[in-house]
Every structure is written in C-alpha cells, then in structure tokens.
Design a protein around this motif. Structure first.
Motif, PDB file in Angstrom:
ATOM      1  N   VAL A  44       6.437  -8.441  -0.067  1.00 42.97           N
ATOM      2  CA  VAL A  44       7.649  -9.256  -0.013  1.00 42.97           C
ATOM      3  C   VAL A  44       8.889  -8.458  -0.419  1.00 42.97           C
ATOM      4  O   VAL A  44       9.977  -8.669   0.124  1.00 42.97           O
ATOM      5  CB  VAL A  44       7.475 -10.524  -0.891  1.00 42.97           C
ATOM      6  CG1 VAL A  44       7.369 -10.166  -2.363  1.00 42.97           C
ATOM      7  CG2 VAL A  44       8.608 -11.510  -0.635  1.00 42.97           C
ATOM      8  N   ARG A  73       7.274 -13.144   9.848  1.00 47.44           N
ATOM      9  CA  ARG A  73       6.500 -14.322   9.426  1.00 47.44           C
ATOM     10  C   ARG A  73       5.359 -14.603  10.400  1.00 47.44           C
ATOM     11  O   ARG A  73       4.241 -14.931   9.991  1.00 47.44           O
ATOM     12  CB  ARG A  73       7.417 -15.544   9.367  1.00 47.44           C
ATOM     13  CG  ARG A  73       8.288 -15.656   8.129  1.00 47.44           C
ATOM     14  CD  ARG A  73       8.801 -17.083   8.076  1.00 47.44           C
ATOM     15  NE  ARG A  73       9.922 -17.239   7.178  1.00 47.44           N
ATOM     16  CZ  ARG A  73      11.096 -17.745   7.534  1.00 47.44           C
ATOM     17  NH1 ARG A  73      11.311 -18.092   8.789  1.00 47.44           N
ATOM     18  NH2 ARG A  73      12.046 -17.902   6.647  1.00 47.44           N
ATOM     19  N   ARG A  77       1.491 -14.785   9.382  1.00 48.14           N
ATOM     20  CA  ARG A  77       0.747 -16.028   9.613  1.00 48.14           C
ATOM     21  C   ARG A  77      -0.562 -15.708  10.336  1.00 48.14           C
ATOM     22  O   ARG A  77      -1.616 -16.282  10.032  1.00 48.14           O
ATOM     23  CB  ARG A  77       1.617 -16.983  10.443  1.00 48.14           C
ATOM     24  CG  ARG A  77       1.165 -18.429  10.401  1.00 48.14           C
ATOM     25  CD  ARG A  77       2.149 -19.328  11.135  1.00 48.14           C
ATOM     26  NE  ARG A  77       3.433 -19.366  10.447  1.00 48.14           N
ATOM     27  CZ  ARG A  77       4.566 -18.943  10.968  1.00 48.14           C
ATOM     28  NH1 ARG A  77       4.587 -18.408  12.190  1.00 48.14           N
ATOM     29  NH2 ARG A  77       5.695 -19.023  10.288  1.00 48.14           N
ATOM     30  N   CYS A  90       0.368 -12.971   2.038  1.00 45.98           N
ATOM     31  CA  CYS A  90       1.080 -13.517   3.195  1.00 45.98           C
ATOM     32  C   CYS A  90       1.969 -14.690   2.806  1.00 45.98           C
ATOM     33  O   CYS A  90       3.084 -14.828   3.321  1.00 45.98           O
ATOM     34  CB  CYS A  90       0.079 -13.948   4.267  1.00 45.98           C
ATOM     35  SG  CYS A  90      -0.895 -12.598   4.967  1.00 45.98           S
ATOM     36  N   GLN A  91       1.475 -15.544   1.906  1.00 45.01           N
ATOM     37  CA  GLN A  91       2.249 -16.717   1.511  1.00 45.01           C
ATOM     38  C   GLN A  91       3.590 -16.331   0.890  1.00 45.01           C
ATOM     39  O   GLN A  91       4.593 -17.012   1.080  1.00 45.01           O
ATOM     40  CB  GLN A  91       1.441 -17.577   0.540  1.00 45.01           C
ATOM     41  CG  GLN A  91       0.352 -18.406   1.215  1.00 45.01           C
ATOM     42  CD  GLN A  91      -0.431 -19.229   0.224  1.00 45.01           C
ATOM     43  OE1 GLN A  91      -0.479 -18.935  -0.976  1.00 45.01           O
ATOM     44  NE2 GLN A  91      -1.087 -20.282   0.723  1.00 45.01           N
ATOM     45  N   ARG A  92       3.598 -15.247   0.153  1.00 44.21           N
ATOM     46  CA  ARG A  92       4.853 -14.803  -0.463  1.00 44.21           C
ATOM     47  C   ARG A  92       5.883 -14.438   0.594  1.00 44.21           C
ATOM     48  O   ARG A  92       7.079 -14.708   0.440  1.00 44.21           O
ATOM     49  CB  ARG A  92       4.569 -13.599  -1.372  1.00 44.21           C
ATOM     50  CG  ARG A  92       3.826 -13.968  -2.655  1.00 44.21           C
ATOM     51  CD  ARG A  92       3.471 -12.744  -3.451  1.00 44.21           C
ATOM     52  NE  ARG A  92       2.834 -13.087  -4.723  1.00 44.21           N
ATOM     53  CZ  ARG A  92       1.897 -12.353  -5.312  1.00 44.21           C
ATOM     54  NH1 ARG A  92       1.488 -11.227  -4.731  1.00 44.21           N
ATOM     55  NH2 ARG A  92       1.382 -12.736  -6.453  1.00 44.21           N
ATOM     56  N   LEU A  94       5.754 -15.548   3.801  1.00 41.16           N
ATOM     57  CA  LEU A  94       6.033 -16.752   4.577  1.00 41.16           C
ATOM     58  C   LEU A  94       7.020 -17.677   3.862  1.00 41.16           C
ATOM     59  O   LEU A  94       7.705 -18.476   4.503  1.00 41.16           O
ATOM     60  CB  LEU A  94       4.729 -17.508   4.862  1.00 41.16           C
ATOM     61  CG  LEU A  94       3.740 -16.807   5.799  1.00 41.16           C
ATOM     62  CD1 LEU A  94       2.429 -17.570   5.867  1.00 41.16           C
ATOM     63  CD2 LEU A  94       4.335 -16.644   7.186  1.00 41.16           C
ATOM     64  N   ALA A  95       7.092 -17.565   2.547  1.00 44.43           N
ATOM     65  CA  ALA A  95       7.989 -18.420   1.761  1.00 44.43           C
ATOM     66  C   ALA A  95       9.422 -17.897   1.727  1.00 44.43           C
ATOM     67  O   ALA A  95      10.311 -18.578   1.211  1.00 44.43           O
ATOM     68  CB  ALA A  95       7.462 -18.558   0.340  1.00 44.43           C
ATOM     69  N   MET A  96       9.661 -16.712   2.270  1.00 44.78           N
ATOM     70  CA  MET A  96      11.020 -16.165   2.260  1.00 44.78           C
ATOM     71  C   MET A  96      11.934 -17.053   3.106  1.00 44.78           C
ATOM     72  O   MET A  96      11.611 -17.379   4.248  1.00 44.78           O
ATOM     73  CB  MET A  96      11.028 -14.737   2.803  1.00 44.78           C
ATOM     74  CG  MET A  96      10.237 -13.755   1.953  1.00 44.78           C
ATOM     75  SD  MET A  96      10.255 -12.070   2.640  1.00 44.78           S
ATOM     76  CE  MET A  96      11.973 -11.622   2.324  1.00 44.78           C
ATOM     77  N   PRO A  97      13.090 -17.451   2.564  1.00 44.66           N
ATOM     78  CA  PRO A  97      13.967 -18.375   3.302  1.00 44.66           C
ATOM     79  C   PRO A  97      14.854 -17.667   4.315  1.00 44.66           C
ATOM     80  O   PRO A  97      15.151 -16.481   4.187  1.00 44.66           O
ATOM     81  CB  PRO A  97      14.815 -18.986   2.185  1.00 44.66           C
ATOM     82  CG  PRO A  97      14.924 -17.879   1.172  1.00 44.66           C
ATOM     83  CD  PRO A  97      13.604 -17.150   1.214  1.00 44.66           C
ATOM     84  N   ASN A  98      15.277 -18.420   5.304  1.00 36.35           N
ATOM     85  CA  ASN A  98      16.300 -17.928   6.218  1.00 36.35           C
ATOM     86  C   ASN A  98      17.632 -17.842   5.485  1.00 36.35           C
ATOM     87  O   ASN A  98      17.862 -18.547   4.499  1.00 36.35           O
ATOM     88  CB  ASN A  98      16.459 -18.860   7.422  1.00 36.35           C
ATOM     89  CG  ASN A  98      15.356 -18.692   8.436  1.00 36.35           C
ATOM     90  OD1 ASN A  98      14.730 -17.636   8.519  1.00 36.35           O
ATOM     91  ND2 ASN A  98      15.095 -19.740   9.200  1.00 36.35           N
TER      92      ASN A  98
END
Length: 221
Positions: A44, A73, A77, A90-92, A94-98
């Motif tokens: 991340v 992402r 995924r 991966c979850q870390r 995938l949690a990154m915001p736009n």
C-alpha cells in the motif's frame, strides 16, 4: 480481462499503461528488474507513493490518478480471489480511496463559432472534405473521440430516418439521428471510398485516424 470480463480494448490499454508505469517506478525504487518484483513488493505504501509520483512528476490530474488506482485495485481483487493468503495485503490496497476533484462545467461553442469551425476546412481538397464531414458529424451528434474514429462506412444509414450507429462507452450500442443536409454530405463523402468496411474518416494512408490525429485536426481548424 479479454474472456471473463470482456473488457474493451480501451480498458485493456489503460491497465497496460498503468502497470508499465507502476513496474518501472517500483523497479527504480526497489532496485529490481520488473521480472524480480513480487506481489509482496507492491504494498500500500508503494502504491500511494506511485500515485503521488504520477501527479507530481508526470503532471497527471486527479481523474488520471483515480484511473491508475482503479487498474491496480482490479489486479489486487484478482490476486485476493486467486490466492486468499494475500487477502490482508490486498484489502489494504483495495481500501485506498479515490482522490476528490472539482468537476468543471463543460464548455461549448455558440452558433457563430460552430459556423466558423465548419467553414475552416478547405473543401476543394480530399483532406478538407474529410475534415468538414467529420466536424459536421461531431457537432451534430456529440459522438466521443473514440466513437468518431471507430466509425466505418457501414455504420451510417442514409435515406429516411438517417442515423449513425456506434458502440459507445460501456459497450453500449446507440443510434444517433442526423439531419438531411448532413446525410447528403456524408453520402457524397462515402461515395469517394465506398467500401463498407473502410474507416469513415481515414488518414491519408487509408488507416483509421488516431486520437492524436483527431486532436490535431480539431486544434488546426
């Protein structure tokens, strides 16, 4: 992406470019060639730094930055579903915001500006006839750049109920009506190179126009 997701060639090209840049950045930062980079290396923190790099060094806007993140992402995924041992990693990501950005109002041409634009091409030449027909169709239908350059002669239906068919964004087929005067101009233009499979607006070499060529054409006129 090709078989299961049925992703468009534009999406695939966007993902390709993202990972080309990401692997180049990761390789320079980690001191590794791309073939030696592992899933664990792309964490991340590295992804966050890469996104900041695209804005600061490459001059990408927030929308482009978000497009890069969407590609990353999608990959992670896939990794999470393929090998659940990497789920937390991966979850870390995938949690990154736009990144939020201000949406600007769309600008437009008024009637006199449209008339001046359509009068600009020299219609005594082959290139001028092409440019005029292309600009006229673009102004009347509002087709996107990718839709315009993808048109083939068979995609225009003349006569009663004249319209243009195209595959739009999101792989959506749509038909856009055209005026009688526009239909006449397109009929005259297509009559010069009538093969139904040929690009409607080819380059001087007979190939489909590129996005760069279309941008140059618009800027020139």
């Amino acid at each position: 992406m090709c078989v299961q997701m049925e992703a468009s060639r534009h999406t695939i090209a966007s993902y390709r470019d993202t990972f080309r840049l990401l692997l180049r950045y990761a390789g320079a930062r980690l001191g590794k060639p791309p073939v030696a980079i592992t899933v664990e290396d792309i964490d991340v923190d590295l992804v966050a730094d890469f996104l900041a790099h695209t804005e600061a060094t490459r001059g990408n806007c927030a929308r482009s930055r978000n497009t890069r993140l969407a590609a990353i992402r999608s990959f992670f995924r896939y990794v999470a579903m393929t090998d659940p041992t990497w789920m937390l990693h991966c979850q870390r990501i995938l949690a990154m915001p736009n990144k939020r950005y201000v949406k600007r109002a769309v600008t437009f041409l008024d009637a006199s500006e449209i008339a001046a634009l359509l009068a600009a091409p020299d219609r005594s030449t082959w290139v001028g006839k092409r440019d005029h027909a292309l600009l006229l169709l673009a102004v009347q239908t509002g087709l996107r750049a990718s839709e315009l350059i993808s048109l083939r002669n068979r995609d225009v239906v003349l006569g009663t109920g004249a319209h243009v068919r195209c595959m739009g964004k999101g792989r959506k087929e749509r038909s856009t009506p055209i005026r009688r005067e526009t239909a006449k101009i397109l009929k005259a233009w297509i009559g010069d190179h009538g093969d139904s499979d040929l690009p409607m607006f080819p380059s001087i070499r007979g190939e489909r126009l590129s996005r760069d060529a279309l941008e140059h054409l618009v800027r020139k006129h």
